[in-house]
Design an enzyme around this catalytic site. Sequence first.
Site, short mmCIF file in Angstrom:
data_model
loop_
_atom_site.label_atom_id
_atom_site.label_comp_id
_atom_site.label_asym_id
_atom_site.label_seq_id
_atom_site.Cartn_x
_atom_site.Cartn_y
_atom_site.Cartn_z
N LYS A 159 -10.12 0.16 13.14
CA LYS A 159 -9.36 0.67 12.00
C LYS A 159 -10.21 1.67 11.20
O LYS A 159 -11.44 1.56 11.17
CB LYS A 159 -8.87 -0.57 11.25
CG LYS A 159 -9.08 -0.66 9.83
CD LYS A 159 -8.60 -1.96 9.27
CE LYS A 159 -9.71 -2.42 8.35
NZ LYS A 159 -9.36 -3.25 7.26
N LYS A 173 -15.79 -9.55 8.52
CA LYS A 173 -16.73 -9.06 7.51
C LYS A 173 -18.03 -9.85 7.50
O LYS A 173 -19.09 -9.30 7.20
CB LYS A 173 -16.10 -9.10 6.11
CG LYS A 173 -15.08 -7.98 5.88
CD LYS A 173 -14.81 -7.79 4.40
CE LYS A 173 -13.81 -6.69 4.17
NZ LYS A 173 -13.40 -6.58 2.76
N LYS A 184 -13.84 2.22 5.20
CA LYS A 184 -14.83 2.75 4.25
C LYS A 184 -16.24 2.51 4.73
O LYS A 184 -17.16 3.24 4.41
CB LYS A 184 -14.73 1.98 2.93
CG LYS A 184 -13.46 2.17 2.18
CD LYS A 184 -13.37 1.13 1.07
CE LYS A 184 -12.15 1.36 0.21
NZ LYS A 184 -11.96 0.35 -0.80
P1 AMP Z 1 -9.26 -1.86 0.50
O1 AMP Z 1 -9.91 -0.55 0.46
O2 AMP Z 1 -9.78 -2.75 1.58
O3 AMP Z 1 -9.16 -2.51 -0.82
O4 AMP Z 1 -7.76 -1.55 0.94
C1 AMP Z 1 -6.81 -0.99 0.07
C2 AMP Z 1 -5.48 -0.87 0.75
O5 AMP Z 1 -5.56 0.06 1.84
C3 AMP Z 1 -4.99 -2.19 1.36
O6 AMP Z 1 -3.60 -2.32 1.14
C4 AMP Z 1 -5.28 -2.03 2.82
O7 AMP Z 1 -4.41 -2.79 3.61
C5 AMP Z 1 -5.07 -0.54 3.02
N1 AMP Z 1 -5.86 -0.03 4.16
C6 AMP Z 1 -7.20 0.02 4.27
N2 AMP Z 1 -7.59 0.56 5.45
C7 AMP Z 1 -6.44 0.84 6.12
C8 AMP Z 1 -6.15 1.42 7.40
N3 AMP Z 1 -7.12 1.83 8.23
N4 AMP Z 1 -4.85 1.56 7.75
C9 AMP Z 1 -3.85 1.16 6.91
N5 AMP Z 1 -4.06 0.63 5.69
C10 AMP Z 1 -5.32 0.47 5.29
#
Ligand code: AMP
Length: 333
Positions: free
Chosen positions: A198, A114, A201
């Site tokens: 991956k 990041k 967002k």
């Molecule tokens: P965040 O949006 O970064 O707060 O992520 C929220 C949840 O979604 C966390 O548990 C992440 O590990 C999961 N997550 C985010 N992107 C992915 C992805 N591409 N594949 C699997 N899990 C994801």
Amino acid sequence: MSKKIFSGVQPTGNLHLGNYLGAIKNFVELNNDDANECIFCVVDLHAITIKQDPKELKKNIRETVATFVASGIDPKKSIIFNQSGVAAHSEFAWILSCVARMGWLNRMTQFKEKAGKDKEKASIGLYSYPVLMAADILLYDATHVPVGDDQKQHLELCRDIAQKFNNDFGVENFLKVPEPLIQKVFSRIMSLKDGSKKMSKSELSDLSRINLTDDEDQIITKIKKAKTDPLLMPKDIKELEGRPEAQNLIGIYTSLNNSTFETSIKKYAGKNFSDFKNELSEVVVSKIIPISKEIKKLLEDNSFLDSILLDGVERANKIASKKIKNIKEIVGF
Ligand code: AMP
Ligand code: TRP
């Protein structure tokens, strides 16, 4: 066995299929098991580790709540709240930042990703982000933390921090060392445009992800345009090796159907990708469109969404304020 579940999602907009399959789908299953006590946190303090527009942040907090509820989390049963509403998170994060070691944080790969090339310009919060995450989990004596694969390293750090706190202050078992709960079949959903990245967002191209607010046409177009390789569909698991895009699309199909890779591969062995993509679109539409419609409906009622947070903050505060009181006692304040 009854489990105490805690997890968090950042309100940074564009919640996508990766968030759903990696985390939220698991939240819903845990919520549905009456033996569990679940807490799902909208981690707004984590969101500001990267600059946010305050108006957008407010909107995204509500949208995250709407996504939880639209996906099937019951706000009466589980606690849904926003992190900044419970002061103990920030207080405990400071205490834990005096327990965690620089050397431990220096190993965190997400910070490196990041922060990018110019680490000097990253916020201090982005660096200490995993310490706040440990505070979130440990305040509630969570036994299990459902997350996507990318959060595994942060959870290991959380376990180390808990153990060091217990050792340093001679309070065996005071902070509970949590277990990660990571989807077994398919835990890392990749970009539709590049099977080595991956689904995220922050990726510039919207074609790289399926947003949970996409409509049917958008979903169909994105799957049609998703990258594949020139080969036919694999005939067995071995043939998936070195084919990240095929693996990702079959993984999405498998996970949405609660099936296994073997079953999905058998069904489409030797076929063209276009046939498979048609059916994949149908599955994604049938699972995601009801959620997307419900999110849009819920977003029209801000006072309902705010009341969920208000109630959640109150319930979370009851648990967290007791724990932080004991923590302060232990530290000597
Ligand atoms: P965040 O949006 O970064 O707060 O992520 C929220 C949840 O979604 C966390 O548990 C992440 O590990 C999961 N997550 C985010 N992107 C992915 C992805 N591409 N594949 C699997 N899990 C994801
Ligand atoms: N760091 C997590 C992510 O980006 C979000 C998060 C914050 C979290 N606090 C948490 C997840 C506590 C699980 C438990 O995905």
